[in-house]
Design a protein around this motif. Structure first.
Motif, PDB file in Angstrom:
ATOM      1  N   ALA A  67      38.437  49.079  32.138  1.00 19.02           N
ATOM      2  CA  ALA A  67      39.081  47.762  32.213  1.00 19.02           C
ATOM      3  C   ALA A  67      40.573  47.862  31.935  1.00 19.02           C
ATOM      4  O   ALA A  67      41.393  47.242  32.632  1.00 19.02           O
ATOM      5  CB  ALA A  67      38.425  46.797  31.231  1.00 19.02           C
ATOM      6  N   CYS A  68      40.938  48.646  30.930  1.00 20.59           N
ATOM      7  CA  CYS A  68      42.347  48.754  30.561  1.00 20.59           C
ATOM      8  C   CYS A  68      43.149  49.435  31.665  1.00 20.59           C
ATOM      9  O   CYS A  68      44.268  49.026  31.968  1.00 20.59           O
ATOM     10  CB  CYS A  68      42.477  49.536  29.257  1.00 20.59           C
ATOM     11  N   HIS A  69      42.580  50.462  32.275  1.00 17.55           N
ATOM     12  CA  HIS A  69      43.313  51.170  33.323  1.00 17.55           C
ATOM     13  C   HIS A  69      43.377  50.356  34.610  1.00 17.55           C
ATOM     14  O   HIS A  69      44.400  50.332  35.282  1.00 17.55           O
ATOM     15  CB  HIS A  69      42.647  52.517  33.623  1.00 17.55           C
ATOM     16  N   GLY A  70      42.278  49.688  34.956  1.00 14.73           N
ATOM     17  CA  GLY A  70      42.213  49.050  36.257  1.00 14.73           C
ATOM     18  C   GLY A  70      42.742  47.638  36.319  1.00 14.73           C
ATOM     19  O   GLY A  70      42.979  47.107  37.412  1.00 14.73           O
ATOM     20  N   ALA A  71      42.937  46.986  35.172  1.00 14.57           N
ATOM     21  CA  ALA A  71      43.357  45.578  35.192  1.00 14.57           C
ATOM     22  C   ALA A  71      44.760  45.431  35.753  1.00 14.57           C
ATOM     23  O   ALA A  71      45.619  46.302  35.573  1.00 14.57           O
ATOM     24  CB  ALA A  71      43.292  45.003  33.778  1.00 14.57           C
ATOM     25  N   ILE A  72      44.985  44.305  36.438  1.00 10.02           N
ATOM     26  CA  ILE A  72      46.318  44.018  36.954  1.00 10.02           C
ATOM     27  C   ILE A  72      47.297  43.882  35.793  1.00 10.02           C
ATOM     28  O   ILE A  72      46.919  43.488  34.695  1.00 10.02           O
ATOM     29  CB  ILE A  72      46.326  42.734  37.814  1.00 10.02           C
ATOM     30  N   ARG A  73      48.545  44.198  36.038  1.00  9.50           N
ATOM     31  CA  ARG A  73      49.544  44.219  34.977  1.00  9.50           C
ATOM     32  C   ARG A  73      50.374  42.944  34.958  1.00  9.50           C
ATOM     33  O   ARG A  73      50.463  42.216  35.946  1.00  9.50           O
ATOM     34  CB  ARG A  73      50.477  45.416  35.170  1.00  9.50           C
ATOM     35  N   ALA A  74      50.992  42.714  33.826  1.00 12.57           N
ATOM     36  CA  ALA A  74      51.987  41.661  33.763  1.00 12.57           C
ATOM     37  C   ALA A  74      53.122  42.011  34.713  1.00 12.57           C
ATOM     38  O   ALA A  74      53.511  43.175  34.830  1.00 12.57           O
ATOM     39  CB  ALA A  74      52.518  41.532  32.332  1.00 12.57           C
ATOM     40  N   GLY A  75      53.637  41.015  35.413  1.00  9.02           N
ATOM     41  CA  GLY A  75      54.677  41.253  36.399  1.00  9.02           C
ATOM     42  C   GLY A  75      54.169  41.320  37.820  1.00  9.02           C
ATOM     43  O   GLY A  75      54.945  41.407  38.764  1.00  9.02           O
ATOM     44  N   LYS A  76      52.869  41.260  38.006  1.00  6.73           N
ATOM     45  CA  LYS A  76      52.272  41.280  39.328  1.00  6.73           C
ATOM     46  C   LYS A  76      52.276  39.858  39.904  1.00  6.73           C
ATOM     47  O   LYS A  76      51.688  38.932  39.336  1.00  6.73           O
ATOM     48  CB  LYS A  76      50.839  41.823  39.233  1.00  6.73           C
ATOM     49  N   VAL A  77      52.938  39.673  41.037  1.00  3.97           N
ATOM     50  CA  VAL A  77      52.970  38.363  41.688  1.00  3.97           C
ATOM     51  C   VAL A  77      51.647  38.143  42.413  1.00  3.97           C
ATOM     52  O   VAL A  77      51.194  38.989  43.182  1.00  3.97           O
ATOM     53  CB  VAL A  77      54.142  38.275  42.688  1.00  3.97           C
ATOM     54  N   LEU A  78      51.004  37.014  42.145  1.00  2.76           N
ATOM     55  CA  LEU A  78      49.709  36.706  42.727  1.00  2.76           C
ATOM     56  C   LEU A  78      49.840  35.574  43.728  1.00  2.76           C
ATOM     57  O   LEU A  78      50.629  34.646  43.544  1.00  2.76           O
ATOM     58  CB  LEU A  78      48.714  36.294  41.636  1.00  2.76           C
ATOM     59  N   SER A  79      49.058  35.659  44.779  1.00  2.00           N
ATOM     60  CA  SER A  79      48.998  34.565  45.748  1.00  2.00           C
ATOM     61  C   SER A  79      48.092  33.459  45.198  1.00  2.00           C
ATOM     62  O   SER A  79      47.314  33.695  44.260  1.00  2.00           O
ATOM     63  CB  SER A  79      48.431  35.082  47.074  1.00  2.00           C
ATOM     64  N   PRO A  80      48.163  32.257  45.732  1.00  2.00           N
ATOM     65  CA  PRO A  80      47.286  31.180  45.245  1.00  2.00           C
ATOM     66  C   PRO A  80      45.811  31.545  45.309  1.00  2.00           C
ATOM     67  O   PRO A  80      45.040  31.228  44.399  1.00  2.00           O
ATOM     68  CB  PRO A  80      47.628  30.013  46.165  1.00  2.00           C
ATOM     69  N   GLU A  81      45.394  32.224  46.403  1.00  3.72           N
ATOM     70  CA  GLU A  81      43.993  32.612  46.530  1.00  3.72           C
ATOM     71  C   GLU A  81      43.603  33.607  45.437  1.00  3.72           C
ATOM     72  O   GLU A  81      42.508  33.541  44.862  1.00  3.72           O
ATOM     73  CB  GLU A  81      43.724  33.234  47.910  1.00  3.72           C
ATOM     74  N   GLU A  82      44.494  34.541  45.131  1.00  2.00           N
ATOM     75  CA  GLU A  82      44.205  35.527  44.088  1.00  2.00           C
ATOM     76  C   GLU A  82      44.099  34.862  42.717  1.00  2.00           C
ATOM     77  O   GLU A  82      43.221  35.201  41.916  1.00  2.00           O
ATOM     78  CB  GLU A  82      45.296  36.596  44.078  1.00  2.00           C
ATOM     79  N   MET A  83      44.977  33.911  42.451  1.00  3.17           N
ATOM     80  CA  MET A  83      44.908  33.198  41.164  1.00  3.17           C
ATOM     81  C   MET A  83      43.608  32.416  41.049  1.00  3.17           C
ATOM     82  O   MET A  83      42.968  32.400  39.986  1.00  3.17           O
ATOM     83  CB  MET A  83      46.119  32.281  41.022  1.00  3.17           C
ATOM     84  N   ARG A  84      43.203  31.759  42.131  1.00  2.56           N
ATOM     85  CA  ARG A  84      41.955  30.996  42.079  1.00  2.56           C
ATOM     86  C   ARG A  84      40.768  31.918  41.866  1.00  2.56           C
ATOM     87  O   ARG A  84      39.833  31.593  41.121  1.00  2.56           O
ATOM     88  CB  ARG A  84      41.779  30.188  43.378  1.00  2.56           C
ATOM     89  N   GLU A  85      40.777  33.075  42.505  1.00  5.79           N
ATOM     90  CA  GLU A  85      39.659  34.009  42.336  1.00  5.79           C
ATOM     91  C   GLU A  85      39.619  34.564  40.916  1.00  5.79           C
ATOM     92  O   GLU A  85      38.552  34.759  40.330  1.00  5.79           O
ATOM     93  CB  GLU A  85      39.777  35.151  43.355  1.00  5.79           C
ATOM     94  N   LEU A  86      40.788  34.825  40.336  1.00  6.27           N
ATOM     95  CA  LEU A  86      40.848  35.285  38.959  1.00  6.27           C
ATOM     96  C   LEU A  86      40.219  34.256  38.016  1.00  6.27           C
ATOM     97  O   LEU A  86      39.400  34.593  37.153  1.00  6.27           O
ATOM     98  CB  LEU A  86      42.302  35.537  38.555  1.00  6.27           C
ATOM     99  N   VAL A  87      40.569  32.997  38.193  1.00  3.29           N
ATOM    100  CA  VAL A  87      40.042  31.937  37.339  1.00  3.29           C
ATOM    101  C   VAL A  87      38.537  31.780  37.549  1.00  3.29           C
ATOM    102  O   VAL A  87      37.766  31.611  36.592  1.00  3.29           O
ATOM    103  CB  VAL A  87      40.780  30.611  37.615  1.00  3.29           C
ATOM    104  N   THR A  88      38.093  31.855  38.804  1.00  2.00           N
ATOM    105  CA  THR A  88      36.671  31.723  39.090  1.00  2.00           C
ATOM    106  C   THR A  88      35.864  32.826  38.407  1.00  2.00           C
ATOM    107  O   THR A  88      34.816  32.574  37.796  1.00  2.00           O
ATOM    108  CB  THR A  88      36.427  31.766  40.605  1.00  2.00           C
ATOM    109  N   GLN A  89      36.354  34.050  38.502  1.00  2.00           N
ATOM    110  CA  GLN A  89      35.657  35.181  37.859  1.00  2.00           C
ATOM    111  C   GLN A  89      35.662  35.027  36.342  1.00  2.00           C
ATOM    112  O   GLN A  89      34.686  35.334  35.665  1.00  2.00           O
ATOM    113  CB  GLN A  89      36.337  36.494  38.253  1.00  2.00           C
ATOM    114  N   LEU A  90      36.770  34.552  35.788  1.00  2.00           N
ATOM    115  CA  LEU A  90      36.852  34.364  34.342  1.00  2.00           C
ATOM    116  C   LEU A  90      35.870  33.301  33.871  1.00  2.00           C
ATOM    117  O   LEU A  90      35.261  33.440  32.803  1.00  2.00           O
ATOM    118  CB  LEU A  90      38.276  33.980  33.947  1.00  2.00           C
ATOM    119  N   GLU A  91      35.697  32.234  34.651  1.00  2.00           N
ATOM    120  CA  GLU A  91      34.757  31.178  34.284  1.00  2.00           C
ATOM    121  C   GLU A  91      33.329  31.705  34.177  1.00  2.00           C
ATOM    122  O   GLU A  91      32.513  31.178  33.419  1.00  2.00           O
ATOM    123  CB  GLU A  91      34.804  30.048  35.330  1.00  2.00           C
TER     124      GLU A  91
END
Length: 601
Positions: free
Chosen positions: A547-571
């Motif tokens: 998880a630590c190696h593969g997670a996206i980093r701070a500073g990565k610009v996300l598209s709206p679809e990517e942000m929505r998918e991140l939130v959906t997975q977190l839920e």
């Protein structure tokens, strides 16, 4: 209980406990004595991680017969004569505590011959008492054998780690002094594992090759002071910014060739890489700082691991200037390049669009959106960890989606509506009762951690086989980890085969890491597993490392679809509010708080 003087055997064990904490401490003291004696070759043999047997042999100056017994008396030393000598210590040892401390908690045998004598001396000591003293024909130098360390000190012995762990600590000590003294040939042999040897050629790069591997040694850059000031001078090797690691254990520091721990100097090195290296990545460095002996206090710690500088700011600046100048001098000029787009009939294209392959929604493939929409990409400032999403515009078949299983959250999140992103680090979302600010890296770590844990528990890790297997060079610490934790490592999805003494063939990786640099991913994961991250079981350490190696980093610009998918997975996570380390993944500001801040209540 009235105040009373402790018996000599009790006080000696207490004193020994401060100097000799574990087998590695004994080896360190004996190796330092050998180096002070001018040895050009040092051989170390250990059994059971050094608890049962330690033998250190050197070809140094040896000890005259009339001084052998005296050497085992507390505070007997040939390196100091009065208190003024403490102000400028030039030797590694100086207190006269090592030999008596070791002899008080073990059975010791010494064989030594001075270079100007025709015969040598053998002495045996047990629990501080001399058992025998005799003359013998011996080669010049000293051999010291330690048996049953802490045999009469069960309180200390029961807190030792496993033999494999103690062996690793000993190898760490030997490898550091091999880099501090590249002109000395070192050999470490144990009852398990591969021997560690250095040639003693005098070339630091050869010593680094023996410790970190040939490829690392060849890539490192030579550091030397700029010559503007006489001292302190800085010399050694540092890795280029592309040679980064997941923790600080690859920073080796020496002051006047003494291996030390210094947060200040480590921070100076890390700051020198600022702007060259991604956050939470650390360099490989082997540096020796030469300062006047009277400008450093090496008598600040029982194990002599920590020191104090008279002019710490000056040392900090010298290290920072030397490292920064080396990085600037070797910084490559960026070149414009165009990445080829795979044709539909190319192998790369067909592999990416094979049914059942995880969607490359992220370069690390943590999500498998069921919408089937093509997702655009933005440039990432950390190409090491996240590749250009433009390569992953292959069509996605919703019927083949590997969407995560339904999970009942311990504390369910409400349905959130994504609004945008701040500083390319935080996702802003609206919920039924106010605003949520989500840390994209911490949230993604939680998602990947739970996914890896679920796969490991089910015994069905997603493995991405490599079309071209990679040969990965590893140091002894990582090879030992692979040998002792084979089940946990293979359970993550790594497919490894031994290849030579210090290498493995990497044939498969966890699917979550398929689009990263696989060889670097393996090295990072092993480093993170060794550190532990605060987790008790190896399975949790393994999941965290992925998880630590593969997670996206701070500073990565996300598209709206990517942000929505991140939130959906977190839920859908069982524990969505914190990352695996316990840091919050989000901050909630309720509607009431917002109204109060704007004076509406």
């Amino acid at each position: 209980m009235p105040i009373q003087l402790l018996r000599p055997e009790v006080s000696s064990r207490i004193a020994a406990g401060e100097v000799i904490e574990r087998p590695a401490s004994a080896v360190k003291e004996l190796v330092e004595n050998a180096l002070d004696a001018g040895a050009s070759r040092i051989q170390i043999e250990i059994r059971a991680g050094g608890t049962e047997y330690i033998r250190v042999t050197d070809d140094g100056g040896g000890i005259p017969t009339n001084q052998v017994e005296l050497a085992f008396q507390r505070f007997a030393t040939s390196k100091l004569s009065d208190s003024e000598d403490l102000e400028a210590i030039s030797t590694l040892g100086f207190r006269g505590e090592a030999l008596p401390s070791i002899a008080s908690v073990s059975r010791v045998e010494m064989r030594t011959r001075a270079h100007d004598k025709d015969s040598g001396t053998c002495i045996e000591i047990e629990d501080g008492e001399t058992l025998s003293l005799s003359s013998a024909g011996l080669p010049v130098g000293t051999t010291l054998i330690v048996r049953n360390l802490f045999r009469n000190f069960p309180v200390r012995r029961k807190f030792l780690r496993s033999p494999a762990s103690e062996h690793t600590r000993i190898q760490t000590v030997v490898s550091h002094y091999a880099m501090a003294y590249p002109e000395v040939a070192f050999e470490l042999r144990a009852d398990r594992g591969r021997p560690f040897t250095t040639a003693g050629s005098g070339d630091l790069r050869d010593a680094v090759s023996a410790v970190h591997g040939r490829r690392v040694a060849e890539a490192m850059l030579e550091v030397s002071s700029d010559g503007e000031i006489a001292e302190p001078s800085v010399a050694g090797l540092i890795g280029p910014p592309t040679l980064d690691r997941a923790n600080r254990t690859y920073i080796s520091l020496f002051v006047n060739r003494r291996w030390v721990q210094s947060r200040s100097i480590s921070y100076a090195i890390e700051q020198s890489y600022h702007g060259f290296m991604a956050e939470r990545r650390y360099p490989v460095a082997v540096l020796n700082i030469s300062v006047p002996y009277d400008d450093v206090d090496v008598n600040a710690h029982p194990a002599k691991a920590e020191i104090r500088f008279k002019r710490e700011n000056r040392v900090f600046g010298a290290v920072q200037r030397a490292v920064r100048k080396t990085l600037t001098d070797h910084a490559p000029v960026p070149e414009v390049s165009h990445r080829a787009v795979s044709r539909p009939d190319s192998p790369q294209y067909s592999q990416r669009t094979q049914p059942g392959n995880p969607s490359a929604f992220w370069p690390t493939a943590p999500f498998s959106p069921s919408r089937g929409s093509n997702v655009g990409s933005r440039n990432s400032p950390h190409p090491r960890h996240t590749a250009d999403l433009g390569d992953f515009l292959a069509p996605h078949d919703p019927s083949e989606s590997t969407s995560p299983p339904s999970i009942t959250p311990g504390k369910a999140l409400p349905v959130l509506r994504v609004l945008g992103q701040i500083r390319s680090t935080y996702v802003i979302a609206e919920g039924p009762d106010g605003m949520y600010m989500i840390d994209q890296h911490a949230a993604h770590e939680r998602i990947m951690f739970e996914k890896v844990r679920a796969q490991t528990s089910a015994g069905t890790p997603e493995v991405q086989s490599l079309l071209e297997p990679a040969v990965v060079e590893l140091d002894a610490r990582k090879m030992e980890l692979i040998l002792t934790q084979t089940e946990a490592i293979s359970g993550m999805g790594f497919v490894l085969e031994p290849f030579g003494d210090n290498s493995v063939i990497l044939r498969g990786v966890p699917a979550l890491l398929k689009d990263s640099d696989q060889a670097s991913a393996l090295v990072d994961v092993l480093d993170l597993m060794a550190d532990g991250g605060g987790f008790e079981t190896w399975e949790e350490r393994a999941a965290y490392s992925i998880a630590c190696h593969g997670a996206i980093r701070a500073g990565k610009v996300l598209s709206p679809e990517e942000m929505r998918e991140l939130v959906t997975q977190l839920e859908q996570c069982a524990q969505p509010n914190t990352c695996p380390h316990g840091r919050p993944t989000m901050i909630h500001m309720s509607s009431g708080q917002l109204e109060r801040e704007f004076g509406r209540t």
